[in-house]
Design a protein around this motif. Structure first.
Motif, short mmCIF file in Angstrom:
data_model
loop_
_atom_site.label_atom_id
_atom_site.label_comp_id
_atom_site.label_asym_id
_atom_site.label_seq_id
_atom_site.Cartn_x
_atom_site.Cartn_y
_atom_site.Cartn_z
N SER A 226 -5.78 -3.33 -0.57
CA SER A 226 -4.98 -2.75 -1.53
C SER A 226 -3.93 -1.82 -1.07
CB SER A 226 -5.54 -2.14 -2.86
OG SER A 226 -6.25 -1.12 -2.39
N LYS A 227 -4.36 -1.12 0.15
CA LYS A 227 -3.44 -0.28 0.95
C LYS A 227 -3.33 1.08 0.07
CE LYS A 227 -2.58 -1.71 5.15
NZ LYS A 227 -2.54 -0.38 6.16
N LEU A 228 -4.32 1.41 -0.76
CA LEU A 228 -4.32 2.40 -1.82
C LEU A 228 -5.63 3.30 -1.53
CD1 LEU A 228 -3.91 1.17 -5.43
CD2 LEU A 228 -2.56 2.86 -4.26
N ARG B 256 14.34 9.78 2.51
CA ARG B 256 12.98 9.66 1.79
C ARG B 256 12.72 9.15 0.37
NH1 ARG B 256 8.47 13.66 3.68
NH2 ARG B 256 6.90 13.44 1.78
N GLN C 57 -5.12 -5.81 -10.01
CA GLN C 57 -4.18 -6.40 -9.37
C GLN C 57 -4.18 -7.64 -9.97
OE1 GLN C 57 -3.70 -4.22 -5.90
NE2 GLN C 57 -5.98 -4.83 -5.21
N GLU D 235 -0.14 12.91 1.42
CA GLU D 235 0.83 11.76 1.06
C GLU D 235 1.70 11.45 2.39
OE1 GLU D 235 4.14 12.63 -1.56
OE2 GLU D 235 4.87 10.61 -1.42
N GLU D 236 2.13 12.34 2.82
CA GLU D 236 2.79 12.15 4.18
C GLU D 236 2.16 11.31 5.03
OE1 GLU D 236 5.55 15.22 6.54
OE2 GLU D 236 5.51 15.39 4.50
N GLY E 165 1.08 3.47 6.14
CA GLY E 165 1.28 2.31 5.17
C GLY E 165 0.34 2.39 3.95
N TYR E 166 -0.27 3.35 3.57
CA TYR E 166 -0.99 3.67 2.18
C TYR E 166 -0.13 4.13 1.16
CZ TYR E 166 -5.22 1.94 4.69
OH TYR E 166 -6.16 1.41 5.33
N GLU E 167 -0.66 3.97 0.09
CA GLU E 167 -0.06 4.64 -1.12
C GLU E 167 -1.12 5.37 -1.59
OE1 GLU E 167 3.18 5.24 -2.65
OE2 GLU E 167 2.98 3.20 -1.46
N ILE E 168 -0.93 6.45 -2.47
CA ILE E 168 -1.89 7.18 -2.99
C ILE E 168 -1.81 7.31 -4.68
CG2 ILE E 168 -2.31 8.34 -0.80
CD1 ILE E 168 -1.24 10.78 -2.28
N LEU E 169 -3.06 7.34 -5.14
CA LEU E 169 -3.02 7.46 -6.59
C LEU E 169 -3.66 9.07 -6.80
CD1 LEU E 169 -2.40 5.43 -8.15
CD2 LEU E 169 -4.43 4.25 -8.22
N ILE E 170 -2.99 9.69 -7.41
CA ILE E 170 -3.58 11.27 -7.60
C ILE E 170 -4.05 11.53 -8.87
CG2 ILE E 170 -2.60 13.73 -7.37
CD1 ILE E 170 -0.37 12.41 -5.75
N VAL F 194 1.67 7.74 3.77
CA VAL F 194 2.71 6.85 3.75
C VAL F 194 3.07 6.42 5.31
CG1 VAL F 194 5.12 6.84 3.21
CG2 VAL F 194 3.82 7.74 1.58
N ARG G 269 5.15 -2.11 -5.18
CA ARG G 269 3.99 -1.74 -6.12
C ARG G 269 4.29 -2.46 -7.63
NH1 ARG G 269 -0.98 -0.86 -3.18
NH2 ARG G 269 0.07 0.06 -1.40
#
Lengths: 361, 361
Positions: free
Chosen positions: B76-78, A120, A67, B99-100, B106-111, B103, A131
């Motif tokens: 990072s909210k990740l 969505r 970051q 994911e749902e 307030g989080y994002e995800i790294l898959i 989100v 991001r």
DNA sequence: GCCCTTTGGGAAAGCGTTTTCGTACCGCCA
DNA sequence: TGGCGGTACGAAAACGCTTTCCCAAAGGGC
């Protein structure tokens, strides 16, 4: 002098404390600039120094903070990937390819599934923008104009599959639906079919319209005028396929073959046929589109039109990368063309009652 | 004085230039602190001021930079999400749920998909660490010890499915395999089956061992001693299922039912059976595990053991979130228990030759 | 031996935010 | 009117890194 917690006389770092390149610099007795240069493999740093730095890095198991790096360098090394429906096996196969290529090239990807919901989709894009993605691949078979404008305004490189505006900074992966679909129609026609039905995708989608157009054109090329009752709208799902087949079955002028807009639809069709006691391909032939993995093991294995996920993923990534990494837009202007190809398996055969059909028995 | 590009006398910002909260502040005639507070909805900011700020933000279509935010706030909210194989439909269904929920919060995800490759898995984790994920959900049905230690050392909250060490900061979602598998075995036994085969997952996986153990135990509970030749190892893929069935078919003491470690395996089994002309369930009964969507439309529709993806996704997210957001580890120590449940469809019936079988005819 | 070039490494200025701390101002009570 | 508490806002210091600029030292040519 009972306690003296000044940082100076505390060389005993127990892996606690916070870890940054400053710490590394201190421990390796170099400046933070040198640490940064070492990590980024700038050639001017002395081998001796570099080794000293790497030793400390490895000993402390230091991981640089992307970051902070992104913040100062302006490069997040992040791409967004937007798909319609992650539960449709077509997409995971595409995602896998895209991820692989991205990682190879030092990028990370943010995946979102829009589930065909424009709101969505808009949220997903917003989140990706926050991001600071450097580009986004939109593999959703459909996007709304206003959203697109919003994106274009930000000058984020974009790549669309199949449909999208022709502007600088935006690449479109053109899919040659017609090739595969013509092959399918010709294959069916060669077997003796004339009444070939078509189960489309949701008609608000451009890709659905293109596929339908390819079907109509191919039929004409074979000298067949499609009966409107043969064309029914699906929604790219199992359930939609089954429902479509039910409608088809209720028609007077019953088709002897059905061409589907994607494999999920075809599997739904197959299932409905199974439920109503029809045999495939003896009573009716079925062709899918996509060639997802399980199409090989349906009963019977599905004749389908292949569209290479890997090819799409690669083209999408390349388009994005070249836009990001080459300032001159020319390179990004390449035309990407995705081919489609018929894969003949066992869900197609002669129509019932034809001579070939009897001869086969 | 022909050209004077000093920034001072250029108040005419044409949406070009760079945009940050400083720009917003200048245009709204407030300090950057106020802009930040406004964006973060800190209650002490005056409504009047807030409106002024929001107006500018909206006019300029400003999007805050998450990276800078993360850098200073340390959040990072990740979250990372590691799955075994994204092309196995079980996982996209899980990803969608995860994911749902993420989100929404307030989080994002790294898959990332590891494809069962430990080296790849290690890279994925490394990349996630670089991106400063606040936690990672490891849904891979298997992880190597050293990797795990490396992770634990970093104090990144972790959640495992099914297997993992019992340490603070690490949650494990326990899956009650036995419940569903016992139901399956009892269902089969009640139909009159005694020779029930089992196609396992890759035996190096803990989950595969647990499922096998549950099978053995359930068989014993029904008073059946499983013949070792009934147990064959698969690999959770279509092809593995087909290969396993082939082996089973070659046995002398041919089973009348086969219980599979996941649905993909079961579909492979179904396909091999179809290829060899056996009828399901007339000749042989088949049961899967997972209840993926397409299990409803196999031919025949698959009797299977359901394991709720949504429940897993929710539990995984909750575990992670509570670890991150509550300093006291107690809350994170909750036990997560995932239930499994038999879903009876049409791939199971009386064994051939029994009275019930004849009566059914 | 002197000057100029090259090379390696350090100091410091950001990158776009959050957040702490400090201050100005308002109203209230004595 | 003076003092006081509270509220709303601003100034400035981080966060962890990259990168530019600059300087010291070493090397080379005359």
């Amino acid at each position: 002098m009972t306690e003296n917690p000044t940082p100076e006389n505390q060389p005993q770092n127990d892996a606690s404390e916070r870890m940054d390149i400053r710490t590394i610099a201190r421990l390796a007795n170099v400046s933070i600039a040198t640490v940064s240069r070492t990590i980024n493999r700038v050639p001017t740093v002395n081998t001796k120094m570099a080794k000293r730095v790497w030793d400390v890095i490895e000993k402390l198991d230091f991981v640089p903070n992307t970051q902070a790096r992104a913040l100062v360098s302006g490069r997040s090394k992040l791409f967004g990937l937007l798909v319609s429906e992650i539960t449709n096996p077509f997409f995971p196969e595409l995602i896998q390819g895209f991820e692989e290529i991205a990682v190879e090239n030092g990028y990370e990807i943010l995946i979102s599934s829009t589930n065909h919901d424009p709101k969505r989709m808009s949220h997903c894009i917003r989140r990706m923008l926050e991001r600071k993605v450097e580009g986004v691949a939109i593999m959703t078979f459909g996007i709304e104009e206003p959203l697109l404008d919003q994106l274009a305004k930000r000058k984020v490189p974009l790549v669309f599959i199949d449909v999208g505006p022709d502007r600088p900074g935006i690449s479109v992966l053109k899919v040659d639906y017609h090739h595969g679909i013509r092959q399918a129609v010709q294959h069916l026609a060669a077997l003796g079919h004339r009444k070939i039905a078509f189960v489309s995708g949701p008609m608000q989608l451009h890709s659905a319209q293109s596929r339908l157009a390819a079907y109509t054109r191919s039929m004409n090329e074979c000298g067949i005028v499609p009966d409107p009752s043969w064309i029914v709208e699906g929604d790219h799902t199992l359930e939609g396929g089954a429902a479509a087949m039910e409608k088809l079955l209720a028609q007077e002028n019953l088709a002897t073959a059905v061409l589907c807009s994607n494999d999920m639809t075809a599997i739904g069709v197959l299932h409905k046929l199974y439920r109503t006691g029809k045999r495939v391909p003896d009573d009716i032939s079925v062709i899918g589109f996509d060639d997802i993995h399980i199409a090989e093991v349906t009963m019977p294995p599905l004749t389908t039109i292949q569209m290479s996920r890997f090819e799409i993923a690669k083209a999408a990534f390349d388009a994005l990368q070249s836009q990001v990494e080459s300032p001159n837009a020319l390179i990004g202007k390449r035309e990407f063309n995705i081919k489609t190809e018929l894969i003949v398996r066992e869900s197609t055969s002669y129509p019932r009652g034809t001579m070939e059909h009897l001869r086969k028995k």
